[in-house]
Write a protein that holds these residues in place. Structure first.
Motif, PDB file in Angstrom:
ATOM      1  N   ARG A  21       0.860  -1.183   0.000  1.00  0.00           N
ATOM      2  CA  ARG A  21       0.000   0.000   0.000  1.00  0.00           C
ATOM      3  C   ARG A  21       0.893   1.229   0.000  1.00  0.00           C
ATOM      4  NH1 ARG A  21      -0.134   2.805   4.616  1.00  0.00           N
ATOM      5  NH2 ARG A  21       0.483   1.764   6.559  1.00  0.00           N
ATOM      6  N   THR A  22       0.363   2.335  -0.476  1.00  0.00           N
ATOM      7  CA  THR A  22       1.128   3.570  -0.557  1.00  0.00           C
ATOM      8  C   THR A  22       1.207   4.247   0.806  1.00  0.00           C
ATOM      9  OG1 THR A  22       0.555   3.917  -2.880  1.00  0.00           O
ATOM     10  CG2 THR A  22       1.237   5.850  -1.620  1.00  0.00           C
ATOM     11  N   VAL A  23       2.447   4.547   1.237  1.00  0.00           N
ATOM     12  CA  VAL A  23       2.655   5.340   2.450  1.00  0.00           C
ATOM     13  C   VAL A  23       2.482   6.817   2.124  1.00  0.00           C
ATOM     14  CG1 VAL A  23       4.306   6.000   4.248  1.00  0.00           C
ATOM     15  CG2 VAL A  23       4.221   3.638   3.432  1.00  0.00           C
ATOM     16  N   GLY A  68      10.637   5.760  14.588  1.00  0.00           N
ATOM     17  CA  GLY A  68       9.828   5.131  13.549  1.00  0.00           C
ATOM     18  C   GLY A  68       9.595   5.977  12.323  1.00  0.00           C
ATOM     19  N   ASP A  69       9.854   7.298  12.392  1.00  0.00           N
ATOM     20  CA  ASP A  69       9.812   8.124  11.191  1.00  0.00           C
ATOM     21  C   ASP A  69      11.039   7.820  10.326  1.00  0.00           C
ATOM     22  OD1 ASP A  69       7.596   9.222  12.345  1.00  0.00           O
ATOM     23  OD2 ASP A  69       8.416  11.246  12.559  1.00  0.00           O
ATOM     24  N   ALA A  70      10.958   8.170   9.048  1.00  0.00           N
ATOM     25  CA  ALA A  70      12.057   7.899   8.127  1.00  0.00           C
ATOM     26  C   ALA A  70      12.579   9.193   7.514  1.00  0.00           C
ATOM     27  CB  ALA A  70      11.594   6.966   7.006  1.00  0.00           C
ATOM     28  N   GLY A  76       2.335   8.536   6.703  1.00  0.00           N
ATOM     29  CA  GLY A  76       2.476   9.144   5.390  1.00  0.00           C
ATOM     30  C   GLY A  76       2.657  10.643   5.365  1.00  0.00           C
ATOM     31  N   ARG A  77       2.652  11.285   6.527  1.00  0.00           N
ATOM     32  CA  ARG A  77       2.872  12.730   6.520  1.00  0.00           C
ATOM     33  C   ARG A  77       4.339  13.018   6.211  1.00  0.00           C
ATOM     34  NH1 ARG A  77       4.312  16.463  10.468  1.00  0.00           N
ATOM     35  NH2 ARG A  77       4.207  14.833  12.070  1.00  0.00           N
ATOM     36  N   LYS A  78       4.587  13.889   5.248  1.00  0.00           N
ATOM     37  CA  LYS A  78       5.959  14.195   4.862  1.00  0.00           C
ATOM     38  C   LYS A  78       6.252  15.677   5.054  1.00  0.00           C
ATOM     39  CE  LYS A  78       5.024  14.559  -0.158  1.00  0.00           C
ATOM     40  NZ  LYS A  78       3.620  14.095  -0.239  1.00  0.00           N
ATOM     41  N   THR A  79       7.481  15.931   5.501  1.00  0.00           N
ATOM     42  CA  THR A  79       7.940  17.283   5.771  1.00  0.00           C
ATOM     43  C   THR A  79       9.337  17.435   5.206  1.00  0.00           C
ATOM     44  OG1 THR A  79       6.722  17.252   7.868  1.00  0.00           O
ATOM     45  CG2 THR A  79       8.354  19.002   7.572  1.00  0.00           C
TER      46      THR A  79
END
Length: 366
Positions: A53-55, A71-73, A90-93
């Motif tokens: 599935r898409t993150v 756990g964040d990447a 799935g939140r990206k910064t």
């Protein structure tokens, strides 16, 4: 070094993989995708993947992924030179744009690694192509990227074959993969940092116990872009072929992996033969991970995830997963929860972008 089939115990099982041999006109391993070699999995094994599935989506050539303790990447984008932080939801910064990145050809912002002592030192490591070389830098990172300090410089750069993978091994030393930039002789020149796997301390110095007293751990490589260790601490690396064979190598201290003298299994004294190979149309393997008793290799030109069962350092028959479903696959890493995170690379000028590309997929393992 470009290699030939699977080691003796599984040589016959590799025949189906080799039958679909297709030439790579660029000779770089990242060429455009040919018609699929086969839609049938090339083996059977337990511990297979569940449905991806898409993150997160809307990325631009995500090249490497490294997980922080929580756990964040951290995710690098090759062409934009952005470093992103992506949560499991799935939140990206964007946490910074790396200055001095010369993103041309296959160069740009490539590898990322998180210090094994991140809880106390807050160090992250980046590999990127600069104006005059490829280099490794160290920076502090908490909520923003601090000043970058070069710790390894002078790695040859080129339009192709820049290597770029960073990974800390079980020994807590930093391993750095480099390419020979299309100049094959560089790989055999132990005075050059090109075409090598380097092993350095967290400060960038030659690590204690290195075979030649410098930063070089192994040599004779064409373009390594994946590193992984199994549960027993054995080290593996993916490597791009030229026109014939891609490979996975079992990496041993001081080994000469043959490029450009030997392509395929050479059975020649002084050179280390591969653990297994594919034809270039089936693989062009980039990222590599170990999980659930298998190696998992992301294939660019082959547009699939390869599962390679392992037993005591020997490879079983590779199994093709998700062929053609997501396009070119670049990075694969094991997430803290035990799943795999896999990035697509359809925006890199050699793929066919799909709606939402590029993306990070999470692949559960059974």
């Amino acid at each position: 070094m470009r290699q030939h089939t699977i080691l003796a115990p599984v040589a016959l099982a590799s025949a189906a993989l080799l039958a679909a041999c297709s030439s790579s006109p660029s000779g770089g391993g990242e060429g455009r995708t040919p018609p699929p070699a086969s839609s049938t999995p090339s083996g059977t094994a337990g511990g297979g993947p569940g449905m991806p599935r898409t993150v997160t989506a809307g990325l631009k050539v995500p090249w490497a992924v490294a997980f922080l303790p929580g756990g964040d990447a951290l995710v690098t984008e090759r062409d934009t030179a952005r470093l992103l932080r992506v949560t499991p939801s799935g939140r990206k910064t964007a946490v910074g744009t790396v200055p001095g990145v010369d993103a041309q050809g296959e160069g740009g912002l490539l590898g990322v690694a998180v210090s094994p002592s991140y809880g106390t030192d807050h160090f992250v490591y980046l590999y990127y192509t600069a104006a005059s070389d490829n280099r490794v830098v160290r920076a502090t990172y908490d909520t923003r990227l601090g000043d970058l300090r070069p710790i390894v410089t002078g790695i040859p750069k080129g339009a192709v074959h820049n290597g770029g993978r960073l990974a800390f091994g079980p020994d807590k030393m930093l391993y750095v993969t480099t390419g020979e930039t299309g100049e094959g002789g560089t790989a055999q020149d132990r005075n050059s940092l090109g075409g090598k796997i380097l092993r350095v301390t967290p400060e960038g110095a030659p690590a204690p116990g290195n075979p030649f007293g410098d930063r070089v751990w192994t040599y004779g490589h064409r373009n390594v872009q994946g590193l992984a260790w199994d549960g027993a601490g054995r080290m593996y690396a993916t490597e791009f072929g030229q026109d014939r064979f891609d490979e996975i190598n079992l990496i041993r201290k001081g080994g000469n992996y043959g490029w450009p003298v030997v392509e395929g299994v050479g059975n020649r004294k002084g050179f280390t033969d591969p653990l297994l190979t594919w034809t270039t149309g089936q693989a062009s393997p980039s990222g590599l991970a170990y999980a659930n008793g298998s190696l998992w290799a992301a294939a660019l030109r082959g547009e699939r995830l390869w599962q390679v069962p392992l037993a005591n350092g020997k490879a079983g028959r590779p199994i093709s997963r998700f062929q053609g479903r997501y396009g070119r696959l670049r990075a694969v890493v094991r997430a803290p929860g035990g799943s795999l995170w896999v990035t697509t690379s359809n925006q890199d000028g050699r793929g066919t972008p799909r709606p939402g590309d590029d993306r990070i997929l999470t692949v559960p393992l059974r």
